[in-house]
Design a protein around this motif. Structure first.
Motif, PDB file in Angstrom:
ATOM      1  N   LEU A   1      52.713  -2.153  88.201  1.00 50.75           N
ATOM      2  CA  LEU A   1      52.405  -1.347  87.018  1.00 50.75           C
ATOM      3  C   LEU A   1      50.901  -1.321  86.796  1.00 50.75           C
ATOM      4  N   THR A   2      50.441  -0.254  86.149  1.00 48.84           N
ATOM      5  CA  THR A   2      49.053  -0.155  85.701  1.00 48.84           C
ATOM      6  C   THR A   2      49.046   0.060  84.200  1.00 48.84           C
ATOM      7  N   TYR A   3      48.236  -0.736  83.495  1.00 48.55           N
ATOM      8  CA  TYR A   3      48.025  -0.548  82.064  1.00 48.55           C
ATOM      9  C   TYR A   3      46.612  -0.002  81.855  1.00 48.55           C
ATOM     10  N   THR A   4      46.494   0.945  80.940  1.00 48.23           N
ATOM     11  CA  THR A   4      45.184   1.489  80.589  1.00 48.23           C
ATOM     12  C   THR A   4      44.712   0.872  79.280  1.00 48.23           C
ATOM     13  N   HIS A   5      43.399   0.645  79.209  1.00 50.80           N
ATOM     14  CA  HIS A   5      42.807   0.073  77.983  1.00 50.80           C
ATOM     15  C   HIS A   5      41.357   0.534  77.916  1.00 50.80           C
TER      16      HIS A   5
END
Length: 218
Positions: free
Chosen positions: A42-46
């Motif tokens: 998974l990739t999380y954006t912040h």
């Protein structure tokens, strides 16, 4: 483009990590590692940062990059360190103490971070990229989806403080932690042994007629 931070953890137990720059990475990891899935990618954006991770067999391999760093290369990096870590430690990671692999594997993380940042067109990077799953199958979510209402994860990175030459600090900390855990275990074993001997002597004294065990001597 840069890889700011990378960590390998068993659930919330950090086994080894490497930071390219100063920042509140440990504080953020405490929040993220408690809530990420234990299997998958998974990739999380912040804001302007991306958190990429691969979780396999309860071990999480995670890195933080800027949003200009290609996702394909980030997951190539994670696959690379995952394979190196599994080859070096096998199943021992399942029961390892916190930072147990830090003194040995931090240098590997440092070298691979530098390799993937400084060699964008390397043929070996392309080879690894061709072996990973189609990026379209790896979901991208906002990191706020991990937090409860009213909570917020705030990553702070100080790019003016390059930690490339400070890996010895992490190694020293991990050695001190292992030394403290060793002496803690030694004290526990000595205490258990002392209690066991006292119980044995009491039973022997009762059976042999007193502390001087006269019946058993005769």
């Amino acid at each position: 483009m840069s890889i700011y931070y990378t960590v390998i953890a068993r659930k919330t137990t950090i086994l080894t990590k490497y930071a390219q720059y100063a920042g509140n990475f440990d504080e953020v990891m405490n929040e993220i590692l408690r809530k990420v899935d234990r299997d998958g990618k998974l990739t999380y954006t912040h804001d302007k940062y991306l958190f990429h991770y691969i979780a396999s067999d309860m071990i999480t391999y995670l890195c933080i990059t800027d949003d200009d760093f290609p996702r394909s290369k980030a997951f190539a990096f994670l696959n690379d360190i995952m394979q190196r870590f599994q080859r070096q430690y096998g199943g021992s990671a399942a029961t390892a103490l916190p930072y147990a692999m830090d003194s040995d594997f931090t240098k590997v993380l440092q070298n691979q971070v530098r390799y993937y940042v400084e060699n964008p067109e390397s043929s070996s990077v392309t080879k690894v990229q061709s072996e990973i799953d189609d990026l379209k199958q790896i979901m991208v979510k906002n990191i706020d989806s991990l937090t409860s209402r009213g909570e917020r994860i705030e990553l702070l990175v100080d790019k003016t403080e390059d930690l490339t030459n400070q890996s010895t600090q992490f190694q020293r900390q991990s050695r001190e932690l292992r030394r403290a855990m060793f002496w803690k275990n030694v004290k526990m074993y000595l205490m258990i042994g002392g209690i066991g001997f006292a119980i044995f002597w009491i039973i022997l004294s009762i059976s042999c007629g007193g502390i001087s065990i006269p019946k058993c001597r005769s």
